[in-house]
Design a protein around this motif. Structure first.
Motif, PDB file in Angstrom:
ATOM      1  N   LEU A   1      12.560  -0.878  -5.185  1.00  0.00           N
ATOM      2  CA  LEU A   1      12.286   0.504  -5.798  1.00  0.00           C
ATOM      3  C   LEU A   1      13.451   1.412  -5.522  1.00  0.00           C
ATOM      4  O   LEU A   1      13.629   2.592  -5.911  1.00  0.00           O
ATOM      5  N   SER A   2      13.798   1.178  -4.252  1.00  0.00           N
ATOM      6  CA  SER A   2      14.878   2.318  -3.693  1.00  0.00           C
ATOM      7  C   SER A   2      16.184   1.968  -4.747  1.00  0.00           C
ATOM      8  O   SER A   2      16.610   2.899  -5.148  1.00  0.00           O
ATOM      9  N   HIS A   3      16.635   0.601  -5.004  1.00  0.00           N
ATOM     10  CA  HIS A   3      17.592   0.558  -5.851  1.00  0.00           C
ATOM     11  C   HIS A   3      17.234   0.993  -7.324  1.00  0.00           C
ATOM     12  O   HIS A   3      18.100   1.403  -8.192  1.00  0.00           O
ATOM     13  N   LEU A   4      16.031   1.180  -7.987  1.00  0.00           N
ATOM     14  CA  LEU A   4      15.713   1.590  -8.998  1.00  0.00           C
ATOM     15  C   LEU A   4      15.533   3.171  -9.229  1.00  0.00           C
ATOM     16  O   LEU A   4      15.300   3.686 -10.193  1.00  0.00           O
ATOM     17  N   THR A   5      15.890   3.882  -7.835  1.00  0.00           N
ATOM     18  CA  THR A   5      15.792   5.220  -7.756  1.00  0.00           C
ATOM     19  C   THR A   5      14.279   5.583  -7.969  1.00  0.00           C
ATOM     20  O   THR A   5      14.078   6.919  -8.453  1.00  0.00           O
ATOM     21  N   ARG A   6      13.454   4.821  -7.545  1.00  0.00           N
ATOM     22  CA  ARG A   6      11.956   5.448  -7.782  1.00  0.00           C
ATOM     23  C   ARG A   6      11.578   5.624  -6.454  1.00  0.00           C
ATOM     24  O   ARG A   6      10.808   4.969  -5.627  1.00  0.00           O
ATOM     25  N   HIS A   7      12.263   6.818  -5.848  1.00  0.00           N
ATOM     26  CA  HIS A   7      12.196   6.854  -4.450  1.00  0.00           C
ATOM     27  C   HIS A   7      10.741   7.327  -3.888  1.00  0.00           C
ATOM     28  O   HIS A   7      10.435   6.887  -2.902  1.00  0.00           O
ATOM     29  N   ALA A   8       9.952   7.950  -4.559  1.00  0.00           N
ATOM     30  CA  ALA A   8       8.580   8.274  -4.021  1.00  0.00           C
ATOM     31  C   ALA A   8       7.879   7.100  -4.071  1.00  0.00           C
ATOM     32  O   ALA A   8       7.144   6.785  -2.922  1.00  0.00           O
ATOM     33  N   GLU A   9       7.934   6.056  -4.814  1.00  0.00           N
ATOM     34  CA  GLU A   9       7.032   4.766  -4.494  1.00  0.00           C
ATOM     35  C   GLU A   9       8.009   3.957  -3.422  1.00  0.00           C
ATOM     36  O   GLU A   9       7.279   3.485  -2.908  1.00  0.00           O
ATOM     37  N   ALA A  10       9.183   3.995  -3.566  1.00  0.00           N
ATOM     38  CA  ALA A  10       9.886   3.277  -2.226  1.00  0.00           C
ATOM     39  C   ALA A  10       9.417   3.854  -1.109  1.00  0.00           C
ATOM     40  O   ALA A  10       9.237   3.019   0.151  1.00  0.00           O
ATOM     41  N   ILE A  11       9.469   5.068  -0.737  1.00  0.00           N
ATOM     42  CA  ILE A  11       8.795   5.799   0.343  1.00  0.00           C
ATOM     43  C   ILE A  11       7.437   5.237   0.807  1.00  0.00           C
ATOM     44  O   ILE A  11       7.068   4.816   1.934  1.00  0.00           O
ATOM     45  N   GLU A  12       6.418   5.224  -0.294  1.00  0.00           N
ATOM     46  CA  GLU A  12       5.135   4.505  -0.045  1.00  0.00           C
ATOM     47  C   GLU A  12       5.237   3.173   0.355  1.00  0.00           C
ATOM     48  O   GLU A  12       4.408   2.764   1.205  1.00  0.00           O
ATOM     49  N   ALA A  13       5.985   2.270  -0.462  1.00  0.00           N
ATOM     50  CA  ALA A  13       6.385   1.080  -0.053  1.00  0.00           C
ATOM     51  C   ALA A  13       6.723   0.632   1.713  1.00  0.00           C
ATOM     52  O   ALA A  13       6.073  -0.007   2.276  1.00  0.00           O
ATOM     53  N   PHE A  14       7.909   1.403   1.860  1.00  0.00           N
ATOM     54  CA  PHE A  14       8.213   1.146   3.121  1.00  0.00           C
ATOM     55  C   PHE A  14       7.254   1.831   4.359  1.00  0.00           C
ATOM     56  O   PHE A  14       7.043   1.376   5.088  1.00  0.00           O
ATOM     57  N   GLU A  15       6.484   2.707   3.919  1.00  0.00           N
ATOM     58  CA  GLU A  15       5.412   3.159   4.831  1.00  0.00           C
ATOM     59  C   GLU A  15       4.312   2.354   4.959  1.00  0.00           C
ATOM     60  O   GLU A  15       3.875   1.951   5.964  1.00  0.00           O
ATOM     61  N   GLN A  16       4.034   1.717   3.994  1.00  0.00           N
ATOM     62  CA  GLN A  16       2.886   0.662   4.031  1.00  0.00           C
ATOM     63  C   GLN A  16       3.641  -0.611   4.727  1.00  0.00           C
ATOM     64  O   GLN A  16       2.718  -1.392   5.702  1.00  0.00           O
ATOM     65  N   TYR A  17       4.913  -0.888   4.807  1.00  0.00           N
ATOM     66  CA  TYR A  17       5.452  -2.256   5.321  1.00  0.00           C
ATOM     67  C   TYR A  17       5.199  -1.851   6.967  1.00  0.00           C
ATOM     68  O   TYR A  17       5.024  -2.869   7.524  1.00  0.00           O
ATOM     69  N   LEU A  18       5.464  -0.561   7.391  1.00  0.00           N
ATOM     70  CA  LEU A  18       5.491  -0.055   8.581  1.00  0.00           C
ATOM     71  C   LEU A  18       4.307  -0.506   9.296  1.00  0.00           C
ATOM     72  O   LEU A  18       4.015  -0.299  10.647  1.00  0.00           O
ATOM     73  N   THR A  19       3.268  -0.601   8.406  1.00  0.00           N
ATOM     74  CA  THR A  19       1.679  -0.724   9.115  1.00  0.00           C
ATOM     75  C   THR A  19       1.354  -2.050   9.112  1.00  0.00           C
ATOM     76  O   THR A  19       0.390  -2.454   9.627  1.00  0.00           O
TER      77      THR A  19
END
Length: 269
Positions: A84-102
């Motif tokens: 998602l970060s490479h696709l510049t879908r930054h808001a979704e990438a933030i949600e994915a990384f926040e989910q990963y950290l949990t």
């Protein structure tokens, strides 16, 4: 989108580690289970890694999303965030990384890289809109019955809207002019009537032959009273117009101007 070779090598190395962990044993994509489903998940994971090598981030993202639904694992969520970060879908990438950290990944390298990327993405987000201004404080002044306002029993006069008024001197000047014109009208009218009556009395006994023999006196007197009559008519029209103007000015005249000026506080002691 512009491709950053440094980031591509960084992500490729990370994904290679993830692929090795996924292919090393069933614990990566399934919880202590083996069978065709696990083999299929490993194959799909390897396919996603191959798509990443080809910089096909959308295709890899589709497979990782599919794997997270069937075989949820921190490595899959981590890779979704990078796609998602490479696709510049930054808001979704933030949600994915926040989910990963949990999701309690044991790899400190991935955790460190995810936190760094999350911080970078958050810094790129637009600032939140400012909060709305607080509402104005309530007006605690009560209203009195006569249109005045006050607090605690005290009353204050309600300010009246200022309206420009005429000085009373203008009204009285017009009134004086109207009165003088009226007096002149009475004088000229009386003079015209008197001249006409005098001429009638003087020439009442004249015959037509006498008038034809000597018309000058009668014509002269008649011209005098006609002149006075025209003057009276003009003065009458003037009186009417002046009376109308005086009435209009009186409507807009401030007759209390003098009293307010006397009651106004002095500017100097």
């Amino acid at each position: 989108m512009s491709f950053n070779p440094h980031r591509a090598l960084h992500v490729a190395a990370t994904l290679a580690l993830a692929a090795a962990a996924a292919l090393a044993g069933p614990a990566a994509l399934a919880q202590e289970a083996a069978g065709p489903e696990v083999d299929a998940a490993r194959a799909r994971f390897a396919e996603a890694v191959a798509l990443l090598d080809q910089e096909n981030f959308q295709g890899a993202l589709d497979i990782f999303v599919e794997l997270r639904q069937t075989n949820p694992h921190p490595v899959v969520t981590y890779n979704i965030g990078w796609c998602l970060s490479h696709l510049t879908r930054h808001a979704e990438a933030i949600e994915a990384f926040e989910q990963y950290l949990t999701e309690n990944d044991e790899s400190q390298d991935r955790l460190t890289q995810a936190r760094a990327e999350l911080e970078r993405l958050r810094a790129m987000q637009p600032p939140p809109p400012p909060p709305p201004p607080p509402p104005p404080p309530p007006d605690d002044r009560g209203t009195a019955g006569d249109g005045q306002t006050g607090t605690g029993g005290t009353t204050e006069p309600t300010p009246r809207p200022s309206r420009r008024r005429l000085h009373p001197g203008i009204f009285y000047a017009l009134l004086g002019v109207t009165g003088a014109t009226g007096i002149a009208l009475i004088g000229t009218g009386a003079a015209a009537v008197g001249q006409r009556n005098d001429a009638r009395d003087e020439y009442a006994d004249w015959t037509g032959a006498q008038y034809l023999a000597n018309p000058e006196p009668f014509d002269s007197d008649r011209e005098d009273w006609n002149t006075m009559a025209w003057v009276s008519n003009g003065l009458l029209i003037a009186v009417v117009l002046e009376a109308i103007a005086t009435t209009v000015v009186g409507v807009f005249t401030d007759f209390h101007h003098g009293r307010r000026a006397a009651e106004a506080p002095a500017s100097e002691p």
